[in-house]
Design a protein around this motif. Structure first.
Motif, PDB file in Angstrom:
ATOM      1  N   GLU A 176      -4.170  47.159 229.518  1.00 13.50           N
ATOM      2  CA  GLU A 176      -3.298  46.944 230.372  1.00 13.50           C
ATOM      3  C   GLU A 176      -3.735  47.677 231.563  1.00 13.50           C
ATOM      4  O   GLU A 176      -3.496  47.069 233.023  1.00 13.50           O
ATOM      5  CB  GLU A 176      -1.863  47.400 230.015  1.00 13.50           C
ATOM      6  CG  GLU A 176      -1.245  46.537 228.800  1.00 13.50           C
ATOM      7  CD  GLU A 176       0.073  46.764 228.569  1.00 13.50           C
ATOM      8  OE1 GLU A 176       0.940  47.197 229.351  1.00 13.50           O
ATOM      9  OE2 GLU A 176       0.422  46.893 227.355  1.00 13.50           O
ATOM     10  N   GLU A 177      -4.121  48.856 231.535  1.00 14.97           N
ATOM     11  CA  GLU A 177      -4.567  49.558 232.626  1.00 14.97           C
ATOM     12  C   GLU A 177      -5.667  49.230 233.401  1.00 14.97           C
ATOM     13  O   GLU A 177      -5.870  49.168 234.667  1.00 14.97           O
ATOM     14  CB  GLU A 177      -4.583  51.193 232.262  1.00 14.97           C
ATOM     15  CG  GLU A 177      -3.407  51.840 232.025  1.00 14.97           C
ATOM     16  CD  GLU A 177      -3.622  53.202 231.405  1.00 14.97           C
ATOM     17  OE1 GLU A 177      -5.159  53.491 231.260  1.00 14.97           O
ATOM     18  OE2 GLU A 177      -2.759  54.065 230.900  1.00 14.97           O
ATOM     19  N   ASP A 182      -8.022  45.901 238.034  1.00 18.33           N
ATOM     20  CA  ASP A 182      -8.860  44.765 238.681  1.00 18.33           C
ATOM     21  C   ASP A 182      -7.886  43.915 239.416  1.00 18.33           C
ATOM     22  O   ASP A 182      -8.186  42.884 239.996  1.00 18.33           O
ATOM     23  CB  ASP A 182      -9.051  43.787 237.231  1.00 18.33           C
ATOM     24  CG  ASP A 182     -10.343  44.364 236.439  1.00 18.33           C
ATOM     25  OD1 ASP A 182     -10.962  45.123 237.096  1.00 18.33           O
ATOM     26  OD2 ASP A 182     -10.350  43.871 235.439  1.00 18.33           O
ATOM     27  N   GLY A 183      -6.667  44.464 239.732  1.00 17.19           N
ATOM     28  CA  GLY A 183      -5.948  43.813 240.726  1.00 17.19           C
ATOM     29  C   GLY A 183      -4.637  42.839 240.064  1.00 17.19           C
ATOM     30  O   GLY A 183      -3.964  42.145 240.899  1.00 17.19           O
ATOM     31  N   ALA A 184      -4.644  43.011 238.912  1.00 19.85           N
ATOM     32  CA  ALA A 184      -3.301  42.114 238.138  1.00 19.85           C
ATOM     33  C   ALA A 184      -2.076  42.797 238.385  1.00 19.85           C
ATOM     34  O   ALA A 184      -1.859  43.994 238.439  1.00 19.85           O
ATOM     35  CB  ALA A 184      -3.764  41.990 236.690  1.00 19.85           C
ATOM     36  N   ASN A 185      -0.980  41.976 238.857  1.00 18.24           N
ATOM     37  CA  ASN A 185       0.341  42.179 239.050  1.00 18.24           C
ATOM     38  C   ASN A 185       1.025  42.129 237.480  1.00 18.24           C
ATOM     39  O   ASN A 185       0.482  41.845 236.429  1.00 18.24           O
ATOM     40  CB  ASN A 185       1.151  41.298 239.875  1.00 18.24           C
ATOM     41  CG  ASN A 185       1.294  40.118 239.465  1.00 18.24           C
ATOM     42  OD1 ASN A 185       1.283  39.646 238.139  1.00 18.24           O
ATOM     43  ND2 ASN A 185       1.014  38.866 240.317  1.00 18.24           N
ATOM     44  N   VAL A 189      -0.291  40.813 233.917  1.00 21.21           N
ATOM     45  CA  VAL A 189      -0.552  41.780 232.817  1.00 21.21           C
ATOM     46  C   VAL A 189       0.299  41.161 231.550  1.00 21.21           C
ATOM     47  O   VAL A 189      -0.328  41.214 230.387  1.00 21.21           O
ATOM     48  CB  VAL A 189      -0.307  43.155 233.013  1.00 21.21           C
ATOM     49  CG1 VAL A 189      -0.449  44.300 231.802  1.00 21.21           C
ATOM     50  CG2 VAL A 189      -1.321  43.671 234.307  1.00 21.21           C
ATOM     51  N   PHE A 190       1.448  41.007 231.601  1.00 23.85           N
ATOM     52  CA  PHE A 190       2.056  40.474 230.721  1.00 23.85           C
ATOM     53  C   PHE A 190       1.530  39.177 230.089  1.00 23.85           C
ATOM     54  O   PHE A 190       1.547  39.178 228.968  1.00 23.85           O
ATOM     55  CB  PHE A 190       3.665  40.236 231.086  1.00 23.85           C
ATOM     56  CG  PHE A 190       4.545  39.480 230.351  1.00 23.85           C
ATOM     57  CD1 PHE A 190       5.160  39.917 228.727  1.00 23.85           C
ATOM     58  CD2 PHE A 190       4.521  38.034 230.363  1.00 23.85           C
ATOM     59  CE1 PHE A 190       5.847  39.414 228.341  1.00 23.85           C
ATOM     60  CE2 PHE A 190       5.494  37.446 229.701  1.00 23.85           C
ATOM     61  CZ  PHE A 190       6.108  38.075 228.474  1.00 23.85           C
TER      62      PHE A 190
END
Length: 283
Positions: A176-177, A182-185, A189-190
């Motif tokens: 997740e980190e 990489d710029g995921a919101n 991530v979910f």
């Protein structure tokens, strides 16, 4: 001396295994016994079902009892209603519970634990207390004898949220980190990281919700009065009369209603056990 000790331990281990298997066999008989009795009763004549002392095997195998169930009930409509109700509740709980569980497990906001505790307090309230308020709301919405009236109140689950939260808490944070770097919101991530890793938990919730929805009796009996709009559980309840009940017909209908869930559990029992075992790996 050591050889003598090892030799003495082997009979003890063997006796322990035998005792364990005896206990498991007795437990299996106790669990399977009601299903066997149900099937045998469904193939008896009515006079045999009320005989004292009871008979185990039918004198004559009455296969026509299953045909009479279709004559007495719109079983096809009830089966369709049950499948749609179960599918609707299950899919909705997977969506809502997974989103709420991820928020409680991973997102940090003020009052997180307090809100989660209040959320879980719903589990302490008996479900029967919700029947009248739910019926009043469903009636005001015009959903009596409709599929939305059966599905919507079962779309949310505090237990499902708790179950999936345990899975999300047990997942490693490294992936997740990396996704955040990489710029995921949080939603990305979910969806792309946490949800695929929580597949065992989702499968466990699917099975539990499907079993609960398929067997739900009291609420559907309250909000449906038309047999063609009832699920199987409520429909079978109409076979039990105030002064007379044909138990052979009732057991035949119950066997038909039970069979799909029994087959589904047999096919998915390995995933079910793994999911429940993994749930308790972290509090």
């Amino acid at each position: 001396m050591a050889d003598g000790t090892m030799t003495g331990r082997r009979p003890m281990r063997h006796a322990g295994r035998v005792a364990t298997h005896v206990v498991l066999i007795i437990g299996a008989i106790v669990m399977v016994g009601p299903f066997v009795w149900q099937l045998l009763t469904s193939l008896k004549a009515f006079s045999e079902t009320t005989r004292v002392p009871p008979t185990f095997l039918p004198d004559r195998w009455e296969w026509s009892n299953y045909l009479q169930v279709f004559d007495l009930l719109p079983l096809g409509d009830m089966f369709r209603n049950t499948v749609l109700m179960t599918a609707g509740r299950t899919l909705a709980q997977l969506a809502f519970c997974s989103l709420a569980a991820y928020a409680f497990a991973r997102l940090r906001f003020r009052g997180n634990n307090l809100l989660f505790g209040l959320f879980l307090s719903v589990l302490m309230v008996p479900s029967q207390l919700f029947l009248i308020p739910q019926y009043v709301i469903v009636q005001d919405l015009g959903w009596v004898n409709t599929l939305p009236g059966l599905i919507v109140p079962g779309m949310f689950s505090a237990f499902g949220t708790f179950l999936l939260r345990q899975f999300f808490l047990a997942l490693p944070r490294d992936m997740e980190e990396a996704a955040r770097l990489d710029g995921a919101n949080p939603l990305q991530v979910f969806w792309h990281v946490a949800l695929p890793l929580a597949r065992p938990g989702l499968l466990a919730l699917t099975i539990l919700t499907a079993l609960w929805s398929w067997n739900d009796f009291m609420y559907p009996l309250v909000v449906t009065t038309d047999p063609a709009k009832m699920p199987l559980s409520a429909g079978l309840g109409t076979l039990q009369g105030e002064h007379f009940t044909d138990y052979s017909i009732l057991m035949a209908g119950s066997a038909l209603a039970t069979a799909p869930m029994v087959v589904a559990f047999i096919l998915l029992q390995r995933h079910f056990i793994q999911g429940i075992a993994f749930t308790g790996s972290k509090g």
